[in-house]
Design an enzyme around this catalytic site. Structure first.
Site, PDB file in Angstrom:
ATOM      1  N   GLY A  72     -39.150 -19.860  11.699  1.00  0.00           N
ATOM      2  CA  GLY A  72     -37.748 -20.216  11.883  1.00  0.00           C
ATOM      3  C   GLY A  72     -37.029 -20.117  10.555  1.00  0.00           C
ATOM      4  CB  CYS A  99     -43.632 -18.565   8.867  1.00  0.00           C
ATOM      5  SG  CYS A  99     -42.581 -18.326   7.441  1.00  0.00           S
ATOM      6  CE1 TYR A 100     -38.550 -25.446   9.200  1.00  0.00           C
ATOM      7  CE2 TYR A 100     -39.244 -25.544  11.501  1.00  0.00           C
ATOM      8  CZ  TYR A 100     -38.573 -26.102  10.423  1.00  0.00           C
ATOM      9  OH  TYR A 100     -37.952 -27.314  10.561  1.00  0.00           O
ATOM     10  CG  HIS A 186     -43.842 -13.891  10.469  1.00  0.00           C
ATOM     11  ND1 HIS A 186     -43.278 -14.678  11.437  1.00  0.00           N
ATOM     12  CD2 HIS A 186     -43.226 -14.204   9.311  1.00  0.00           C
ATOM     13  CE1 HIS A 186     -42.349 -15.444  10.893  1.00  0.00           C
ATOM     14  NE2 HIS A 186     -42.296 -15.178   9.599  1.00  0.00           N
ATOM     15  CD  GLU A 188     -44.913 -13.547  14.483  1.00  0.00           C
ATOM     16  OE1 GLU A 188     -46.030 -13.797  14.008  1.00  0.00           O
ATOM     17  OE2 GLU A 188     -43.878 -14.166  14.159  1.00  0.00           O
ATOM     18  CG  ASP A 244     -34.568  -4.968  35.236  1.00  0.00           C
ATOM     19  OD1 ASP A 244     -35.611  -4.401  34.845  1.00  0.00           O
ATOM     20  OD2 ASP A 244     -33.627  -5.267  34.476  1.00  0.00           O
ATOM     21  CB  SER A 245     -32.172  -4.144  41.204  1.00  0.00           C
ATOM     22  OG  SER A 245     -31.909  -2.769  41.205  1.00  0.00           O
ATOM     23  CE  LYS A 385     -35.586  -2.365  31.797  1.00  0.00           C
ATOM     24  NZ  LYS A 385     -34.337  -2.795  32.426  1.00  0.00           N
TER      25      LYS A 385
END
Ligand code: XMP
Length: 529
Positions: A72, A99-100, A186, A188, A244-245, A385
């Site tokens: 953060g 980290c934070y 980090h 990630e 998506d739909s 997604k």
């Protein structure tokens, strides 16, 4: 009910009791990388969800098997710095602070965090205690990504230093007794070379969580959830033909069959063959019955004489709601409205900056649930997604629907610059179809984020045979992008451009000039209006 789908179906967040897959709960302290932590962990087949940093320990999902505290932008000693509920350290769950998040854990457990003497930012060497399960399989020194000012200078009692950065600072700490660990960097982000391995070690070796959350399990469980939530009632949804739909419709259709009524509004602003393609793929191949409403005349008369882009959008949005509402009423007995909300919107709404009301308007059919007294279901709201695409593939949806480029709700109306008329739409439709056909046959479609043609509101002089012409100009647009927020113009090969230009000018009556747009976003936007 099962996790990852239970919350999805009823549109509620981490405030629900889940059962099912053991999950990782990520407390979001506002890092721009928080969503990446969730994505990486999900790639191991482990469900993970992002919740607000101050979520009380008593409200954690019953299935939580480990906790990650994200990074953060704050300093832990700043006034109003976000802090976790101290009780989360009493849950007996393994905790990883990043980290934070490491600073927050250190401070909560009695360690010392200080402003760094030098700010560490960017790539840095990391020497881990390789005997520890957290670092199993990591090399002696690996590259990690730092982004911080503060640092832990004294780990809490009972903690040991588990790794240092190449300049000798504490880069990892932990206590096997407390099962709490901290990383100053980090794991990630891709710049941390062995970050995935490290996260996987935390999830599997340290926390002992097995990966059993897969597209197949998601489909099976979501179908069950939809059935038990919806019962014999009817569900309506707006089907646009986008990823998506389409996935959402097929998923709900598997659960409740023809009690799902997907409404496809032909607003007269679609691309060539669009309606036919969508209907064929979803109806004929997958059995989803679609309610098609031909409303082109209504939209075009509402747009007559309008040239301002924002007014066009408003008119189209407004008209869409009216048409959808009428149609849904005609269906009769609908109790639910399904919406294709995705996980990034959910994360946005739990962000440190406070719950955000800005669910994107195209994901939200403009306040319809309240207006029509419908309950909302959001079957893919726990998915990113790319996960929606995997679920779509599991459902047997064609790759060319799943790989579709985005298409804006207002359709071709914002690509016919100036007034939208039937005649001008027809010109654009033809040019756009040729352009996309050439992109596909050159094998470039999947490499491009979005490609389309724009009809300009000017005419230019040309010559055809011995005749002078005075006709339309079109601009070709293609961009690279990750999320549509920024974009770079696509370097279309010259031979492909040549074919496109020749075909459009020869085959589309009314066009005598083709331009290629070489602007990036910012300062331009992807669309021209
Ligand atoms: P811009 O033009 O803002 O576009 O750079 C970014 C992305 O958003 C799409 N877009 C829209 N989508 N309704 C939509 O549903 C809209 O009014 C709209 N305007 C832009 C655009 O196609 C691109 O993918």
């Amino acid at each position: 009910m099962t996790q990852g789908s239970a919350a999805a179906v009823t549109g509620k967040g981490a405030d629900r009791t889940h059962t099912g897959h053991v999950s990782v709960v990520i407390l979001d302290f506002g890092s721009q990388y928080t969503h990446l932590i969730a994505r990486r962990i999900r790639e191991f087949g482990v469900f993970s969800e992002v919740v607000r940093f101050d979520t009380p320990a008593t409200e954690f999902p019953a299935t939580a098997g480990a906790i990650v505290l994200s990074g953060g932008p704050s300093s832990i000693y700043a006034v109003g710095a976000p802090r976790p509920d101290p009780a989360i350290f009493e849950l007996g769950l393994p905790v990883l602070g990043i980290c934070y998040g490491m600073h927050a854990a250190a401070e909560a457990l009695g360690g010392r965090v200080s402003p760094g003497t030098t700010r560490e930012y960017g790539p840095m060497g990391f020497d881990p205690e390789r005997g520890h399960p957290l670092f199993q399989g990591l090399s002696e020194r690996s590259q990690v990504w730092m982004s911080h000012g503060d640092e832990v200078t004294e780990p809490p009692d009972g903690f040991i230093v588990l790794g240092r950065s190449s300049d000798g600072k504490i880069a990892a700490m932990g206590s096997d007794e407390h099962r709490v660990y901290g990383l100053q960097f980090h794991p990630e982000v891709i710049h941390t070379k062995q970050g995935n391995r490290l996260l996987e070690n935390f999830v599997r070796r340290v926390s002992g969580i097995e990966g059993d959350w897969t597209p197949r399990s998601f489909v099976e469980e979501t179908i069950e959830d939809i059935r038990s939530t919806v019962g014999d009632s009817k569900v309506v949804c707006a089907l646009s033909g986008g990823v998506d739909s389409s996935v959402m419709s097929v998923l709900i259709h598997r659960a409740i069959g023809d009690n799902l009524v997907p409404i496809f509004v032909d607003n007269g602003l679609l691309r060539k063959n669009e309606e036919h393609d969508v209907i064929t793929r979803l109806h004929e191949k997958l059995g989803v019955k679609i309610d098609v409403v031909k409303a082109g005349d209504r939209f075009l008369s509402a747009l007559a004489g309008v040239t301002d882009p924002e007014r066009k959008r408003k008119i189209i949005g407004h008209e869409f709601i009216r048409v959808f509402e009428e149609e849904a009423k005609r269906v009769g007995g609908a109790r639910f409205l399904a919406q294709g909300t995705l996980y990034p919107d959910v994360i946005e709404s739990v962000s440190v900056k406070g719950p955000s009301a800005t669910i994107k308007s195209h994901h939200n059919v403009g306040g319809l649930p309240e207006r029509m007294d419908l309950e909302l279901i959001e079957p893919v709201r726990t998915l990113f997604k790319d996960e929606v695409r995997k679920v779509g593939a599991e459902l047997g949806i064609d790759a060319d629907i799943l790989g579709r480029q985005p298409f804006p709700g207002p359709g071709l109306a914002i690509r016919v610059l100036g007034e939208v008329t039937e005649e001008r739409l027809a010109v654009l439709r033809e040019a756009d179809a040729i352009y996309l056909e050439e992109i596909r046959s050159a094998g470039l479609y999947d490499d491009i984020w979005q490609a389309f043609v724009v009809l300009l509101p000017v005419k230019t002089v040309g010559v055809m045979g011995d005749e002078r012409t005075y006709e339309h100009v079109v601009a070709l647009r293609a961009v690279h992008s990750h999320d549509g927020m920024t974009a770079h113009w696509y370097p279309m090969p010259q031979d492909v451009l040549e074919r496109m230009s020749a075909r459009i000018i020869n085959e589309v009556r009314g066009v005598n000039r083709v331009c290629y747009d070489i602007s990036s976003k910012p300062p331009s936007t992807i669309e021209w209006e």
